[in-house]
Design a protein around this motif. Structure first.
Motif, PDB file in Angstrom:
ATOM      1  N   ALA A   1     -16.018  47.110   3.179  1.00 41.46           N
ATOM      2  CA  ALA A   1     -17.341  46.648   2.747  1.00 41.46           C
ATOM      3  C   ALA A   1     -17.273  46.030   1.351  1.00 41.46           C
ATOM      4  O   ALA A   1     -16.695  46.612   0.432  1.00 41.46           O
ATOM      5  CB  ALA A   1     -18.319  47.819   2.740  1.00 41.46           C
ATOM      6  N   TYR A   2     -17.889  44.871   1.221  1.00 44.06           N
ATOM      7  CA  TYR A   2     -18.018  44.201  -0.065  1.00 44.06           C
ATOM      8  C   TYR A   2     -19.494  44.155  -0.418  1.00 44.06           C
ATOM      9  O   TYR A   2     -20.301  43.626   0.359  1.00 44.06           O
ATOM     10  CB  TYR A   2     -17.503  42.771   0.008  1.00 44.06           C
ATOM     11  N   PHE A   3     -19.863  44.693  -1.587  1.00 41.39           N
ATOM     12  CA  PHE A   3     -21.221  44.475  -2.071  1.00 41.39           C
ATOM     13  C   PHE A   3     -21.247  43.175  -2.849  1.00 41.39           C
ATOM     14  O   PHE A   3     -20.378  42.910  -3.686  1.00 41.39           O
ATOM     15  CB  PHE A   3     -21.713  45.605  -2.969  1.00 41.39           C
ATOM     16  N   CYS A   4     -22.269  42.361  -2.600  1.00 43.60           N
ATOM     17  CA  CYS A   4     -22.404  41.069  -3.263  1.00 43.60           C
ATOM     18  C   CYS A   4     -23.778  40.980  -3.919  1.00 43.60           C
ATOM     19  O   CYS A   4     -24.800  40.921  -3.226  1.00 43.60           O
ATOM     20  CB  CYS A   4     -22.231  39.952  -2.232  1.00 43.60           C
ATOM     21  N   GLY A   5     -23.810  40.985  -5.251  1.00 47.00           N
ATOM     22  CA  GLY A   5     -25.087  40.904  -5.948  1.00 47.00           C
ATOM     23  C   GLY A   5     -24.904  41.004  -7.456  1.00 47.00           C
ATOM     24  O   GLY A   5     -23.780  41.121  -7.964  1.00 47.00           O
ATOM     25  N   THR A   6     -26.024  40.960  -8.168  1.00 48.05           N
ATOM     26  CA  THR A   6     -26.010  40.959  -9.628  1.00 48.05           C
ATOM     27  C   THR A   6     -26.768  42.159 -10.179  1.00 48.05           C
ATOM     28  O   THR A   6     -27.834  42.529  -9.674  1.00 48.05           O
ATOM     29  CB  THR A   6     -26.637  39.661 -10.176  1.00 48.05           C
ATOM     30  N   VAL A   7     -26.203  42.758 -11.224  1.00 55.03           N
ATOM     31  CA  VAL A   7     -26.823  43.866 -11.946  1.00 55.03           C
ATOM     32  C   VAL A   7     -26.764  43.554 -13.428  1.00 55.03           C
ATOM     33  O   VAL A   7     -26.134  42.586 -13.853  1.00 55.03           O
ATOM     34  CB  VAL A   7     -26.098  45.202 -11.654  1.00 55.03           C
TER      35      VAL A   7
END
Length: 313
Positions: free
Chosen positions: A51-57
């Motif tokens: 699993a790859y999480f893709c997003g911005t924090v």
């Protein structure tokens, strides 16, 4: 190992320490990692796919906490970006006596994901999962969502969509949510909706009629979760209600994400597996998730699921 990219928001769930009280009444909160795409990524990792999480924090203490939590849960963070000029997105959650939730969001960094950040090496992924609660609200994330979907279509990748509607987010923007959801439903291999979302998107008040109307938009498999009743699986050829065993619920947070994660892993690992069996096992994964508090840490492994099955036999 099969690879799945989960695109959307990662955030901090601040969960009320006073169960049964509203957000107005609560006296304090405990911090948990959250965000629907991140929860799905955790389920996928625990259940045997990459699993790859893709997003911005935000490039802040909360963003670092999320990054560390994801790594500890074997979620690949190569496509997770920490932004210096933004704060990590928050969700404040109060758990009512029946296990349902009272939500308030404070949105910031999650809307800033651009397609240029992620466009390289997307060919490595077998499945693109779109399950963000915030993506349709605007910002660069919305544009990236559509571009990523078009990439997946052109390159014959599997696509899954989970609407994750939140009334506290969309309010008077329901038509925006409906129209964007239809854009993704028509192009998806697998769609997971709650009954509330199915009613909203279809305009129908009967779940079977709603399902028939939605499947006609173009998706291959439609799964409508019905809480304690189980899940309604619909294809163009048939409808079947797949019942679930009722478990003692402590917290519904992340149950739907665990459910769809379990569906995706099974489909990727065995494309010939009967979807009724897939949904039956996903029901168990989602149900077990509700027996603990929190999202990521509550999702079971297959070993835990099989241990539960053995106890019930």
């Amino acid at each position: 190992m099969k690879k799945i990219i989960c695109i959307g928001e990662a955030l901090i769930d601040f969960i009320s320490i006073d169960k049964g009280k509203s957000l107005i009444e609560t006296s304090g909160f405990m911090k948990k990692a959250g965000g629907a795409p991140a929860n799905v990524a955790a389920a996928i990792s625990k259940l045997g796919a990459e699993a790859y999480f893709c997003g911005t924090v935000g490039d802040d203490a909360f963003g670092l906490f999320l990054e560390n939590t994801f790594k500890n849960n074997n979620i690949n963070t190569e496509y997770m970006f920490k932004l210096k000029d933004k704060n990590t997105t928050f969700a404040f959650v109060s758990l009512m006596e029946n296990g349902e939730r009272d939500f308030e969001f404070s949105r910031s960094a999650d809307e800033c994901l651009s397609f240029d950040m992620i466009k390289d090496n997307l060919e490595r992924f077998d499945l693109f999962h779109f399950g963000s609660a915030t993506a349709f609200l605007g910002g660069e994330l919305k544009e990236t969502y559509y571009k990523a979907k078009e990439y997946a279509l052109k390159n014959h990748k599997l696509i899954s969509f989970d609407a994750n509607y939140r009334d506290s987010l969309f309010g008077d923007k329901k038509e925006l949510f409906i129209n964007c959801s239809k854009d993704f439903i028509k192009d998806s291999h697998i769609v997971k909706l709650s009954d509330e979302e199915a009613f909203l998107i279809s305009g129908e008040e009967d779940v079977e009629k709603a399902a028939k109307k939605i499947i006609a938009l173009g998706c291959k498999f439609l799964i409508i979760t019905l809480g304690k009743k189980g899940a309604l699986l619909t294809t163009k050829e048939k409808q079947v209600l797949i019942k679930t065993k009722e478990l003692k619920m402590k917290d519904a947070t992340g149950a739907g994400d665990a459910f769809i994660g379990a569906v995706l892993v099974q489909v990727l690992n065995d494309k010939e597996k009967d979807m009724e069996e897939v949904v039956n096992m996903a029901n168990l994964v989602g149900g077990i998730t509700t027996t603990k508090v929190g999202a990521l840490e509550s999702i079971p492994s297959w070993e835990e699921v099989h241990e539960y099955i053995k106890k019930e036999l």
